[in-house]
Design a protein around this motif. Sequence first.
Motif, mmCIF file in Angstrom:
data_model
loop_
_atom_site.group_PDB
_atom_site.id
_atom_site.type_symbol
_atom_site.label_atom_id
_atom_site.label_comp_id
_atom_site.label_asym_id
_atom_site.label_seq_id
_atom_site.Cartn_x
_atom_site.Cartn_y
_atom_site.Cartn_z
ATOM 1 N N THR A 34 0.828 -1.220 0.000
ATOM 2 C CA THR A 34 0.000 0.000 0.000
ATOM 3 C C THR A 34 0.861 1.268 0.000
ATOM 4 O OG1 THR A 34 -0.241 0.135 2.415
ATOM 5 C CG2 THR A 34 -1.881 -1.183 1.215
ATOM 6 N N TYR A 38 0.621 5.473 -1.883
ATOM 7 C CA TYR A 38 0.957 6.791 -1.334
ATOM 8 C C TYR A 38 2.169 7.388 -2.047
ATOM 9 C CZ TYR A 38 -2.474 5.857 2.272
ATOM 10 O OH TYR A 38 -3.651 5.600 2.926
ATOM 11 N N ARG A 39 3.110 6.520 -2.444
ATOM 12 C CA ARG A 39 4.282 7.020 -3.169
ATOM 13 C C ARG A 39 3.881 7.587 -4.540
ATOM 14 N NH1 ARG A 39 9.733 4.903 -1.613
ATOM 15 N NH2 ARG A 39 9.500 4.094 0.483
ATOM 16 N N ALA A 74 9.479 9.197 -1.263
ATOM 17 C CA ALA A 74 9.074 8.636 0.046
ATOM 18 C C ALA A 74 8.655 9.754 0.999
ATOM 19 C CB ALA A 74 10.229 7.834 0.637
ATOM 20 N N ALA A 77 5.388 11.113 -0.100
ATOM 21 C CA ALA A 77 4.330 10.140 0.217
ATOM 22 C C ALA A 77 3.887 10.310 1.665
ATOM 23 C CB ALA A 77 4.845 8.720 -0.006
ATOM 24 N N SER A 78 4.853 10.447 2.543
ATOM 25 C CA SER A 78 4.535 10.594 3.962
ATOM 26 C C SER A 78 3.760 11.894 4.209
ATOM 27 C CB SER A 78 5.852 10.548 4.757
ATOM 28 O OG SER A 78 5.643 10.879 6.082
ATOM 29 N N ALA A 81 0.202 11.501 2.845
ATOM 30 C CA ALA A 81 -0.499 10.469 3.626
ATOM 31 C C ALA A 81 -1.140 11.016 4.898
ATOM 32 C CB ALA A 81 0.468 9.333 3.972
ATOM 33 N N GLY A 108 1.614 -2.023 5.073
ATOM 34 C CA GLY A 108 1.483 -0.564 5.161
ATOM 35 C C GLY A 108 1.717 -0.061 6.565
ATOM 36 N N ARG A 109 0.887 0.917 6.947
ATOM 37 C CA ARG A 109 1.020 1.507 8.287
ATOM 38 C C ARG A 109 -0.252 1.324 9.118
ATOM 39 N NH1 ARG A 109 4.924 2.239 5.704
ATOM 40 N NH2 ARG A 109 6.594 3.758 5.867
ATOM 41 N N ASP A 110 -1.393 1.230 8.403
ATOM 42 C CA ASP A 110 -2.706 1.234 9.074
ATOM 43 C C ASP A 110 -3.570 0.061 8.624
ATOM 44 O OD1 ASP A 110 -2.976 2.012 6.447
ATOM 45 O OD2 ASP A 110 -4.579 3.451 6.845
ATOM 46 N N ILE A 111 -2.949 -1.004 8.153
ATOM 47 C CA ILE A 111 -3.750 -2.109 7.612
ATOM 48 C C ILE A 111 -4.490 -2.822 8.748
ATOM 49 C CG2 ILE A 111 -3.748 -4.196 6.179
ATOM 50 C CD1 ILE A 111 -2.805 -1.605 4.731
ATOM 51 N N ARG A 159 10.288 10.792 8.807
ATOM 52 C CA ARG A 159 9.127 10.079 8.262
ATOM 53 C C ARG A 159 8.417 9.298 9.384
ATOM 54 N NH1 ARG A 159 8.418 6.147 3.961
ATOM 55 N NH2 ARG A 159 10.604 5.594 3.774
ATOM 56 N N ARG A 166 0.594 11.824 12.932
ATOM 57 C CA ARG A 166 -0.524 12.426 12.194
ATOM 58 C C ARG A 166 -1.834 12.018 12.875
ATOM 59 N NH1 ARG A 166 0.836 8.361 7.530
ATOM 60 N NH2 ARG A 166 -0.351 6.592 8.264
HETATM 61 O O1 DC Z 1 5.864 1.733 3.103
HETATM 62 P P1 DC Z 1 6.479 2.913 2.345
HETATM 63 O O2 DC Z 1 7.791 3.355 2.905
HETATM 64 O O3 DC Z 1 6.552 2.665 0.878
HETATM 65 O O4 DC Z 1 5.439 4.126 2.557
HETATM 66 C C1 DC Z 1 5.672 5.434 2.087
HETATM 67 C C2 DC Z 1 4.853 6.427 2.912
HETATM 68 O O5 DC Z 1 3.463 6.223 2.634
HETATM 69 C C3 DC Z 1 4.986 6.275 4.414
HETATM 70 O O6 DC Z 1 6.018 7.097 4.948
HETATM 71 C C4 DC Z 1 3.641 6.665 4.947
HETATM 72 C C5 DC Z 1 2.684 6.387 3.820
HETATM 73 N N1 DC Z 1 1.867 5.175 4.047
HETATM 74 C C6 DC Z 1 0.766 5.316 4.854
HETATM 75 O O7 DC Z 1 0.555 6.376 5.432
HETATM 76 N N2 DC Z 1 -0.085 4.270 5.029
HETATM 77 C C7 DC Z 1 0.145 3.094 4.432
HETATM 78 N N3 DC Z 1 -0.734 2.097 4.598
HETATM 79 C C8 DC Z 1 1.293 2.919 3.613
HETATM 80 C C9 DC Z 1 2.157 3.983 3.458
#
Ligand code: DC
Length: 202
Positions: A34, A38-39, A74, A77-78, A81, A108-111, A159, A166
């Motif tokens: 995921t 965002y990237r 990256a 993306a952050s 996001a 990801g971060r919030d799956i 990041r 957030r």
């Molecule tokens: O996993 P990654 O490093 O490719 O993610 C890039 C940015 O995308 C990360 O710094 C935050 C955002 N991101 C997010 O907020 N939620 C996700 N599920 C995946 C990535």
Amino acid sequence: MSQTVIAIDGPAASGKGTVSKAISEKLQFNYLDTGKLYRAIGAKYLEGYPPVDAAQSLDSNDLDKYDLKKPEIAQAASEVASIPEVRAALLEFQRNFSQKMPGAVLDGRDIGTIVCPNAKIKIFLTASLEARAKRRFIELYKHDKEISFETILKQIRERDKRDQTRSSSPMVAASDAKKFDTSELTITEAVDKVFSYIQTKL
Ligand code: DC
């Protein structure tokens, strides 16, 4: 009946991409990185697109159009996001993907917290900041000899902070996620550990 969903979250360079891909291959499950979504929005934002428009009109061609591994993408993306409308625009696609047959691994971060709170298996991978910066440095140095370790360390630290603090879907381990620290593990060891755990839960 709903499909088997495996949610793998964690910070940058924690090993979640490599581990998730390997697990999906072992189980013959579908895999969605995921972060790529965002990237791609971050890349479009750097080209001048308003982030919410970029998120709402994102299509699969956007995922191949850019060199999404670039550090500046990256960071962008952050940044994008953290916008709630950007996250909302991606929710349905991610949830639909998670229901693909015969199962899906999403990283990801919030799956485990927001996208698939009912995932059968939730993993949160961590590693020390130094270990993660070292990994990312080794990876990026192959393509860019100008890059410095200190710059990478600083970018990952920034990041992490932005992703954790957030207000919309911050990066946090779900209360029912199993945590693994990969600082001292090779890729093979990390994959083996996570896979053994998953087998006990399937
Ligand atoms: O996993 P990654 O490093 O490719 O993610 C890039 C940015 O995308 C990360 O710094 C935050 C955002 N991101 C997010 O907020 N939620 C996700 N599920 C995946 C990535």
